[in-house]
Design a protein around this motif. Structure first.
Motif, short mmCIF file in Angstrom:
data_model
loop_
_atom_site.label_atom_id
_atom_site.label_comp_id
_atom_site.label_asym_id
_atom_site.label_seq_id
_atom_site.Cartn_x
_atom_site.Cartn_y
_atom_site.Cartn_z
N ILE A 225 0.88 -1.17 0.00
CA ILE A 225 0.00 0.00 0.00
C ILE A 225 0.92 1.22 0.00
CG2 ILE A 225 -1.71 1.34 1.27
CD1 ILE A 225 -2.62 -1.25 2.62
N SER A 226 0.74 2.11 -0.96
CA SER A 226 1.60 3.29 -1.03
C SER A 226 0.82 4.52 -0.57
CB SER A 226 2.13 3.50 -2.44
OG SER A 226 1.08 3.76 -3.35
N GLY A 227 1.50 5.38 0.19
CA GLY A 227 0.88 6.61 0.63
C GLY A 227 1.25 6.99 2.05
N ASP A 228 0.53 7.97 2.57
CA ASP A 228 0.75 8.54 3.89
C ASP A 228 0.08 7.66 4.94
OD1 ASP A 228 0.67 10.05 6.27
OD2 ASP A 228 0.52 11.93 5.18
N MET A 229 0.84 7.20 5.93
CA MET A 229 0.28 6.29 6.94
C MET A 229 -0.80 6.93 7.79
SD MET A 229 3.64 6.07 9.37
CE MET A 229 4.58 7.56 9.73
N PHE A 230 -0.88 8.26 7.80
CA PHE A 230 -1.91 8.94 8.58
C PHE A 230 -3.23 9.08 7.81
CE2 PHE A 230 1.70 10.28 11.11
CZ PHE A 230 1.19 10.32 12.40
N SER A 231 -3.21 8.79 6.49
CA SER A 231 -4.43 9.04 5.72
C SER A 231 -4.80 7.94 4.73
CB SER A 231 -4.30 10.36 4.96
OG SER A 231 -3.18 10.34 4.08
N VAL A 232 -3.85 7.16 4.22
CA VAL A 232 -4.17 6.16 3.21
C VAL A 232 -5.01 5.04 3.83
CG1 VAL A 232 -2.12 4.71 3.60
CG2 VAL A 232 -3.16 4.80 1.33
N PRO A 233 -5.99 4.50 3.11
CA PRO A 233 -6.76 3.35 3.62
C PRO A 233 -5.83 2.18 3.94
CG PRO A 233 -7.87 4.30 1.73
CD PRO A 233 -6.54 4.98 1.81
N LEU A 234 -6.03 1.58 5.11
CA LEU A 234 -5.12 0.54 5.59
C LEU A 234 -5.51 -0.86 5.15
CD1 LEU A 234 -4.66 1.83 9.27
CD2 LEU A 234 -3.14 2.20 7.31
N GLY A 235 -6.76 -1.04 4.72
CA GLY A 235 -7.19 -2.39 4.37
C GLY A 235 -7.37 -3.22 5.63
N GLY A 236 -7.27 -4.53 5.45
CA GLY A 236 -7.39 -5.40 6.61
C GLY A 236 -8.81 -5.91 6.81
N PRO A 237 -9.11 -6.37 8.03
CA PRO A 237 -8.26 -6.30 9.23
C PRO A 237 -7.14 -7.34 9.22
CG PRO A 237 -10.28 -7.46 9.75
CD PRO A 237 -10.42 -7.00 8.32
N TYR A 238 -6.16 -7.13 10.09
CA TYR A 238 -4.95 -7.94 10.14
C TYR A 238 -4.81 -8.62 11.50
CZ TYR A 238 -3.87 -4.89 6.18
OH TYR A 238 -3.91 -4.21 4.99
N ASP A 239 -4.12 -9.74 11.48
CA ASP A 239 -3.81 -10.42 12.74
C ASP A 239 -2.71 -9.68 13.50
OD1 ASP A 239 -5.30 -13.21 12.48
OD2 ASP A 239 -4.41 -12.76 10.53
N ILE A 240 -1.77 -9.13 12.77
CA ILE A 240 -0.64 -8.41 13.37
C ILE A 240 -0.41 -7.12 12.60
CG2 ILE A 240 1.85 -8.45 13.87
CD1 ILE A 240 1.66 -11.55 13.81
N VAL A 241 -0.25 -6.03 13.33
CA VAL A 241 0.22 -4.78 12.74
C VAL A 241 1.58 -4.46 13.35
CG1 VAL A 241 -0.12 -2.30 12.55
CG2 VAL A 241 -2.04 -3.83 12.18
#
Length: 343
Positions: A225-241
């Motif tokens: 996923i490319s972009g700003d970690m404060f605004s780009v959609p993160l997707g998921g949910p994930y087991d581990i971040v």
């Protein structure tokens, strides 16, 4: 009861500090010229080394003498020889070759940023137009390219403490935020074959990350996923971040905001794994100077970043909705690992 003697400030100490940049320049020059590589076959004189690198003999003699003077070579009459540990750290084929580190910690950008320290002190943060948080800053491409010195055991420490928990999961979906070189997620994926890693960073950095994934044999289980970690959609949910070596770029408030944001991408019962420079509450600049020195780097490179204490990391994780915070450290890891659960 005898009082502990206070350190004494003298002229020698001040001269050593004032001329510290010379030692940095010596190491950077020697590594760039591959001087240590040329001594792996045995001691040589300055003329022989100069001939091999196409340098002036007098200039090379002065360089080699100075390297011996700061403890990076030894002299045998008119010849120069490697010291123990050089094959590992100073020779380019060494397992822990320091050449990548010097390209980062002694980069022109880092040196130039420190020239503005007085202005950063007055403002309370960076005054440079290009800084550590500038979108798609090309310094982070260089950073991602040179990972062997950086991990210093922290990626392995994180993997060791996540794998026993992950083996009982139905899935092992991982989000690595500000992934850079990707080594934290990739080290975990090498040891957990079910792991699928999503790396988030700027697009120019992810080009390097993808090459690292290929080199480490996990590219088929990695997406980006490319972009700003404060605004780009993160997707998921994930087991581990995973959030590794990034929170020191921000104030406690900003770091907590980021933790709260990534918490929304963690599955109930999932985990967050955080790595960072830190210090204990009982530490002081005298007993543990490195984290305080690192804050100086953050002062000139970021708007509000600094080294956060262990208790501050715990506080931030709790405020972001995580519980059961564990801390892990080892002699082989420069950074501390925090692991916490998402209810």
């Amino acid at each position: 009861m005898t009082e502990t003697a206070l350190p004494h400030v003298d002229a020698k100490l001040l001269h050593d500090i004032a001329r510290g940049y010379v030692k940095t320049a010596l190491l950077r020059t020697a590594l760039e010229m591959r001087v240590f590589d040329l001594l792996t076959d045995g001691p040589q004189d300055a003329d022989a080394v100069a001939t091999k690198v196409g340098a002036n003999p007098r200039g090379m003699r002065i360089l080699l003498d100075a390297l011996a003077g700061i403890g990076l070579l030894r002299t045998i009459k008119d010849r120069y020889a490697l010291l123990p540990g050089s094959d590992d750290l100073l020779v380019s084929t060494g397992a822990h070759y320091f050449g990548g580190a010097i390209r980062l910690s002694a980069s022109d950008w880092e040196w130039d940023a420190q020239k503005h320290l007085i202005d950063a002190v007055r403002r309370g943060g960076t005054v440079t137009e290009t800084h550590a948080l500038t979108p798609e800053f090309d310094f982070w491409e260089e950073f991602a390219n040179h990972t062997s010195w950086f991990n210093n055991g922290a990626a392995e420490l994180m993997a060791e403490n996540l794998i026993p928990w992950a083996k009982d999961r139905d899935s092992v979906e991982v989000l690595d935020v500000a992934c850079s070189h990707g080594s934290y997620g990739f080290t975990f994926a090498q040891r957990e074959p079910r792991a699928r890693v999503t790396g988030l960073d700027w697009p120019n950095v992810l080009e390097v990350t993808a090459r690292n994934a290929e080199r480490l044999g996990v590219r088929d289980r990695v997406r980006f996923i490319s972009g700003d970690m404060f605004s780009v959609p993160l997707g998921g949910p994930y087991d581990i971040v995973m959030l590794t070596n990034v929170l020191h770029h921000f104030s406690e408030r900003q770091a907590t905001e980021l933790l709260s944001r990534v918490a929304t991408a963690v599955k109930p019962g999932g985990r967050i794994a955080v790595v960072g420079h830190t210090f204990e509450e009982h530490d002081s600049p005298e007993t543990n100077p490195l984290p305080y020195m690192f804050s100086v780097i953050m002062l000139v490179q970021t708007h509000e970043g600094e080294t956060h204490s262990v208790s501050t990391y715990r506080k931030m994780l709790s405020a972001a909705g995580f519980v059961n915070v564990q801390t892990h450290a080892s002699d082989t890891a420069m950074h501390r690992v925090f692991i916490a659960d998402r209810l």
